[in-house]
Design a protein around this motif. Sequence first.
Motif, PDB file in Angstrom:
ATOM      1  N   ASP A  84      35.202  46.061  42.427  1.00  0.00           N
ATOM      2  CA  ASP A  84      35.552  44.646  42.248  1.00  0.00           C
ATOM      3  C   ASP A  84      35.813  44.330  40.775  1.00  0.00           C
ATOM      4  N   TYR A  85      35.042  44.950  39.892  1.00  0.00           N
ATOM      5  CA  TYR A  85      35.248  44.742  38.458  1.00  0.00           C
ATOM      6  C   TYR A  85      36.619  45.278  38.031  1.00  0.00           C
ATOM      7  N   ARG A  86      36.947  46.469  38.490  1.00  0.00           N
ATOM      8  CA  ARG A  86      38.221  47.091  38.112  1.00  0.00           C
ATOM      9  C   ARG A  86      39.420  46.292  38.610  1.00  0.00           C
ATOM     10  N   ASP A  87      39.275  45.714  39.811  1.00  0.00           N
ATOM     11  CA  ASP A  87      40.389  44.960  40.401  1.00  0.00           C
ATOM     12  C   ASP A  87      40.430  43.496  39.955  1.00  0.00           C
ATOM     13  N   GLY A  88      39.459  43.085  39.157  1.00  0.00           N
ATOM     14  CA  GLY A  88      39.426  41.706  38.688  1.00  0.00           C
ATOM     15  C   GLY A  88      38.809  40.730  39.664  1.00  0.00           C
ATOM     16  N   VAL A  89      38.358  41.232  40.825  1.00  0.00           N
ATOM     17  CA  VAL A  89      37.768  40.358  41.844  1.00  0.00           C
ATOM     18  C   VAL A  89      36.437  39.791  41.366  1.00  0.00           C
ATOM     19  N   LEU A  90      35.643  40.611  40.691  1.00  0.00           N
ATOM     20  CA  LEU A  90      34.323  40.177  40.235  1.00  0.00           C
ATOM     21  C   LEU A  90      34.438  38.999  39.280  1.00  0.00           C
ATOM     22  N   ASP A  91      35.394  39.054  38.356  1.00  0.00           N
ATOM     23  CA  ASP A  91      35.570  37.950  37.405  1.00  0.00           C
ATOM     24  C   ASP A  91      35.933  36.667  38.133  1.00  0.00           C
ATOM     25  N   ARG A  92      36.798  36.769  39.152  1.00  0.00           N
ATOM     26  CA  ARG A  92      37.186  35.568  39.903  1.00  0.00           C
ATOM     27  C   ARG A  92      35.993  35.005  40.677  1.00  0.00           C
ATOM     28  N   PHE A  93      35.148  35.895  41.195  1.00  0.00           N
ATOM     29  CA  PHE A  93      33.941  35.434  41.884  1.00  0.00           C
ATOM     30  C   PHE A  93      33.037  34.649  40.925  1.00  0.00           C
ATOM     31  N   LEU A  94      32.846  35.192  39.729  1.00  0.00           N
ATOM     32  CA  LEU A  94      31.872  34.617  38.813  1.00  0.00           C
ATOM     33  C   LEU A  94      32.336  33.311  38.180  1.00  0.00           C
ATOM     34  N   ILE A  95      33.648  33.025  38.188  1.00  0.00           N
ATOM     35  CA  ILE A  95      34.119  31.743  37.665  1.00  0.00           C
ATOM     36  C   ILE A  95      34.372  30.745  38.799  1.00  0.00           C
ATOM     37  N   SER A  96      34.090  31.177  40.027  1.00  0.00           N
ATOM     38  CA  SER A  96      34.233  30.293  41.187  1.00  0.00           C
ATOM     39  C   SER A  96      32.909  29.571  41.427  1.00  0.00           C
ATOM     40  N   PRO A  97      32.875  28.559  42.300  1.00  0.00           N
ATOM     41  CA  PRO A  97      31.623  27.842  42.581  1.00  0.00           C
ATOM     42  C   PRO A  97      30.679  28.579  43.525  1.00  0.00           C
ATOM     43  N   ILE A  98      30.958  29.823  43.827  1.00  0.00           N
ATOM     44  CA  ILE A  98      30.109  30.596  44.737  1.00  0.00           C
ATOM     45  C   ILE A  98      28.736  30.829  44.107  1.00  0.00           C
ATOM     46  N   HIS A  99      27.686  30.830  44.917  1.00  0.00           N
ATOM     47  CA  HIS A  99      26.346  31.120  44.421  1.00  0.00           C
ATOM     48  C   HIS A  99      26.287  32.573  43.938  1.00  0.00           C
ATOM     49  N   ARG A 100      25.756  32.782  42.727  1.00  0.00           N
ATOM     50  CA  ARG A 100      25.676  34.147  42.192  1.00  0.00           C
ATOM     51  C   ARG A 100      24.805  35.032  43.087  1.00  0.00           C
ATOM     52  N   SER A 101      23.721  34.465  43.615  1.00  0.00           N
ATOM     53  CA  SER A 101      22.823  35.261  44.442  1.00  0.00           C
ATOM     54  C   SER A 101      23.487  35.715  45.735  1.00  0.00           C
ATOM     55  N   SER A 102      24.520  34.990  46.191  1.00  0.00           N
ATOM     56  CA  SER A 102      25.198  35.397  47.424  1.00  0.00           C
ATOM     57  C   SER A 102      25.959  36.710  47.236  1.00  0.00           C
ATOM     58  N   LEU A 103      26.404  36.985  46.012  1.00  0.00           N
ATOM     59  CA  LEU A 103      27.077  38.263  45.746  1.00  0.00           C
ATOM     60  C   LEU A 103      26.119  39.424  45.958  1.00  0.00           C
ATOM     61  N   LEU A 104      24.861  39.211  45.559  1.00  0.00           N
ATOM     62  CA  LEU A 104      23.839  40.234  45.768  1.00  0.00           C
ATOM     63  C   LEU A 104      23.412  40.277  47.237  1.00  0.00           C
ATOM     64  N   LEU A 105      23.049  39.116  47.785  1.00  0.00           N
ATOM     65  CA  LEU A 105      22.472  39.074  49.123  1.00  0.00           C
ATOM     66  C   LEU A 105      23.501  39.448  50.198  1.00  0.00           C
ATOM     67  N   GLY A 106      24.739  39.020  50.014  1.00  0.00           N
ATOM     68  CA  GLY A 106      25.771  39.377  50.976  1.00  0.00           C
ATOM     69  C   GLY A 106      26.035  40.878  50.988  1.00  0.00           C
ATOM     70  N   GLY A 107      26.073  41.476  49.795  1.00  0.00           N
ATOM     71  CA  GLY A 107      26.263  42.921  49.717  1.00  0.00           C
ATOM     72  C   GLY A 107      25.090  43.680  50.301  1.00  0.00           C
ATOM     73  N   LEU A 108      23.870  43.213  50.015  1.00  0.00           N
ATOM     74  CA  LEU A 108      22.689  43.888  50.547  1.00  0.00           C
ATOM     75  C   LEU A 108      22.573  43.720  52.061  1.00  0.00           C
ATOM     76  N   LEU A 109      23.038  42.592  52.578  1.00  0.00           N
ATOM     77  CA  LEU A 109      23.022  42.390  54.036  1.00  0.00           C
ATOM     78  C   LEU A 109      23.941  43.391  54.721  1.00  0.00           C
ATOM     79  N   GLN A 110      25.105  43.600  54.141  1.00  0.00           N
ATOM     80  CA  GLN A 110      26.014  44.614  54.700  1.00  0.00           C
ATOM     81  C   GLN A 110      25.393  46.005  54.580  1.00  0.00           C
TER      82      GLN A 110
END
Length: 257
Positions: A84-110
């Motif tokens: 995600d970092y290489r593709d620029g997706v991570l940066d777009r996530f972090l400047i969006s209104p998404i909860h930061r913890s959801s990036l962790l919890l959603g990935g761990l749920l999968q």
Amino acid sequence: MKLITDIWWVFIRYLRSIMRSPFIILMTVVQPVLWMFLFGQVFSSMAELPGFGGNSYMDFLGPGIVMMSTMMAGAYAGMGIISDYRDGVLDRFLISPIHRSSLLLGGLLQDALTMTLQALIMIGVAMLLGTQFSGGLSGILLLILIAVVLGLVMGALSMSVGLIVRQEKSLTAAVGFTQLPLLFLSGLFMPLDLVPGWIETAAAFNPLNWAVEAGREVVGTQTDGGLAFQYGSYLLVMFIISCLLVLGAFRVYQRSL
């Protein structure tokens, strides 16, 4: 409510990604299966040693290999963050209104879902190779739960490293550097009563050993619930610490933008 929605969409995104690459799951299952078969054959006579404390080496090895499979799967969870970092997706996530913890919890749920599947596969293979899970269905369910918690500990730590190194080669090197010490400085392949004292001391601080010992207790004929709870508690504390570490790594990365 928004946090739950964010977690769900992150979970679906990672799930679609892993479904497009089922080869990843296959590879993290094949190696433990080979280890189970080879070590089960090479060390089958170990059960005859005085002080071994069991009738079958496969009964001893099987629960440990289940833990090994989820640990290995979790160890590469940081690859998704790096992608995600290489593709620029991570940066777009972090400047969006998404909860930061959801990036962790959603990935761990999968990760928890795929690790549960892997644990079930490994338990099936262990049964085919002669492992007896005497604890019954309840013991098997607890074994899977312990294995998944161990995998999530490794997954959160892997994400933290991925946010720091940001390169697949570096993460692969870090995983390779830590994996063998974790495997062999534990009671996975041999009872700790039969190893040098310094290995037994190191195993006392090894999350893999906590999971292996707890897993053997819940599926054994004579279950020590207190010991299983003790090691399980260690894993839960480690999981909380690893989640705090990855959330801190997200904050550090965000400040670097």
